[in-house]
Design an enzyme around this catalytic site. Structure first.
Site, PDB file in Angstrom:
ATOM      1  N   GLY A  22      -0.514  12.090   0.773  1.00  0.00           N
ATOM      2  CA  GLY A  22       0.083  10.766   0.600  1.00  0.00           C
ATOM      3  C   GLY A  22       0.190  10.410  -0.865  1.00  0.00           C
ATOM      4  N   ASN A  23       0.490   9.157  -1.140  1.00  0.00           N
ATOM      5  CA  ASN A  23       0.557   8.712  -2.542  1.00  0.00           C
ATOM      6  C   ASN A  23       0.024   7.286  -2.646  1.00  0.00           C
ATOM      7  OD1 ASN A  23       2.887   6.742  -2.372  1.00  0.00           O
ATOM      8  ND2 ASN A  23       3.832   8.581  -1.521  1.00  0.00           N
ATOM      9  N   ARG A  24      -0.046   6.795  -3.866  1.00  0.00           N
ATOM     10  CA  ARG A  24      -0.741   5.530  -4.125  1.00  0.00           C
ATOM     11  C   ARG A  24       0.121   4.280  -3.957  1.00  0.00           C
ATOM     12  NH1 ARG A  24      -5.514   6.458  -6.920  1.00  0.00           N
ATOM     13  NH2 ARG A  24      -5.636   8.474  -7.963  1.00  0.00           N
ATOM     14  N   SER A  25       1.344   4.428  -3.469  1.00  0.00           N
ATOM     15  CA  SER A  25       2.199   3.242  -3.390  1.00  0.00           C
ATOM     16  C   SER A  25       1.638   2.224  -2.373  1.00  0.00           C
ATOM     17  CB  SER A  25       3.608   3.655  -2.975  1.00  0.00           C
ATOM     18  OG  SER A  25       4.395   2.507  -2.842  1.00  0.00           O
ATOM     19  N   ALA A  35       7.829   5.206  -2.104  1.00  0.00           N
ATOM     20  CA  ALA A  35       7.522   6.482  -2.747  1.00  0.00           C
ATOM     21  C   ALA A  35       7.558   7.533  -1.642  1.00  0.00           C
ATOM     22  CB  ALA A  35       6.151   6.423  -3.396  1.00  0.00           C
TER      23      ALA A  35
END
Ligand code: CTP
Length: 394
Positions: free
Chosen positions: A207-210, A274
């Protein structure tokens, strides 16, 4: 915000959220409003006269018995074009609904024909109590604008609906109430927000930090301006903006399917999500054991916005570029390659952007204009973004 209104009463009720109105006062002043603060006597238990007088640089009284020679309630009622009450407590709402006039603020509300906006804050049980529900309905019938409280942690251990919304949310609500024109009425706005996740196995994902904050801020701003808003929400934990259709997605594939489903039916696409650039080649159907979890082979995901922009007819498309340096050339490349009308180059080098309420960067338009954005909150950026596309949308 329109220039029409310049003189504002900030009424403050006797709730703990009164302290947040100090910030609200500052933000209103920054927007060039001439603000007079009128607390209720009980509000002074939380924030005292000295604080309000220092912040507003004006005399602050709570009763009609003070400065009687000025007939303050009638004078203030005549001079001011808007009464904003924050926090509006259950008791204050009840007193206003009954038409009582037992302090300066309630006298003023009765005597004034100004626009009246209430920002309630109280315990969920008080908000949901039939008496409060009926009082709010009555005031709305009489033309009062009432903002829905936020949901979350309250004073003490409780949580639920009843929190005072963030100052930026109050301001955008206010903007929607007093907007001269709702310039997005009849427009359909599709916003992707958050970050997609790609499953590795039933337990793990990439995943990502958005956080989704920027996408949700655009959604709120578009709602305030009268748009019909759909959010494709990828793993966002924020409360749904009231009035938006929110569709939850998890993976890039889910988002691709929903984008295809909604794109033709939209006027403006804001691609704030994102999107994971790659996904595991194989997704384990069972949890992978440690010894087979040393390498993950990846396959590239499609570029969703580049793909959907091929189907573009009249749609305006706005993209975001997250770069760890202010790389204008790279943002320009993305603008062209992805068929965008506008791109916001987000400078994420400070590490402050993800999950933060503020942002800084530069807008680049398809005709090559660069509009720098110094550190500002995401609600302000959302307003700027819509301002930049409004002429193309009409
Ligand atoms: N985007 C997309 N599909 C992808 C990747 C990105 O639609 N697979 C969109 C994003 O929503 C954003 C824009 O493209 O509006 C730019 O995203 P960004 O991550 O900055 O660009 P990438 O093309 O992924 O390039 P890189 O990660 O190599 O910088």
């Amino acid at each position: 915000m329109p220039k029409r209104i310049s003189k504002v009463i900030l009424g403050v009720g006797g709730g703990i959220a009164a302290y947040k109105s100090c910030d609200l006062l500052r933000r209103l002043q920054e927007r060039n409003y001439d603000v007079t603060v009128v607390p209720t006597p009980s509000a002074l238990n939380f924030v005292g006269t000295a604080t309000w007088e220092a912040l507003s640089a004006k005399k602050v009284t709570t009763q009609v018995w003070e400065s009687v020679d000025e007939v303050r309630h009638v004078k203030l009622a005549a001079e001011n074009e808007l009464i904003l009450i924050s926090p509006a407590t259950a008791d204050l709402i009840a007193r206003i609904a009954m038409g009582r006039a037992d302090d300066l603020l309630t006298n003023l509300v009765l005597a004034s024909s100004a626009i009246k906006v209430l920002i309630p804050a109280m315990h969920p049980n008080m908000w949901n109590n039939a008496a409060t529900v009926a009082n709010i309905a009555l005031l709305q019938e009489r033309g009062f604008h009432v903002m829905r409280p936020a949901t979350g942690r309250l004073t003490g251990a409780d949580s639920g609906i009843g929190r005072l919304p963030d100052t930026s949310e109050i301001l955008s609500y206010l903007a929607s109430v007093i907007a001269d024109t709702q310039d997005l009425i009849g427009k359909r706005v599709l916003i992707t927000a958050g970050g997609t996740r790609e499953a590795i196995d039933p337990v793990r994902y990439i995943g990502n930090r958005s956080s989704g904050k920027q996408g949700y801020a655009v959604a709120q701003a578009a709602l305030d301006r009268g748009a019909e808003v759909t959010i494709l929400s990828a793993n966002v934990t924020l409360p749904d903006p009231v009035g938006a259709t929110v569709i939850s997605v998890e993976s890039t594939k889910d988002l691709e399917i929903e984008l295809e489903r909604h794109f033709q039916n939209t006027d403006l696409l804001v691609m704030a999500a994102a999107v994971a650039d790659a996904r595991p080649t194989h997704v384990g159907t069972e949890k992978l054991k440690k010894d087979s979890y040393r390498e993950i082979s990846l396959v590239e995901n499609p570029d969703l916005v580049a793909q959907i922009s091929q189907q573009k007819r009249k749609q305006i498309i706005v993209g975001f570029a997250a770069e760890t340096s202010l790389n204008i050339a790279e943002a320009n490349r993305k603008l062209l390659a992805k068929g965008l009308d506008l791109i916001y180059l987000n400078d994420v080098s400070t590490g402050e952007i993800f999950g933060s309420d503020s942002t800084q960067g530069v807008f680049i338009t398809a005709d090559g204009k660069e509009i720098p954005v110094s550190k500002s909150n995401k609600a302000t950026l959302a307003g700027q973004l819509l301002d930049l596309v409004i002429s193309k949308l009409n």
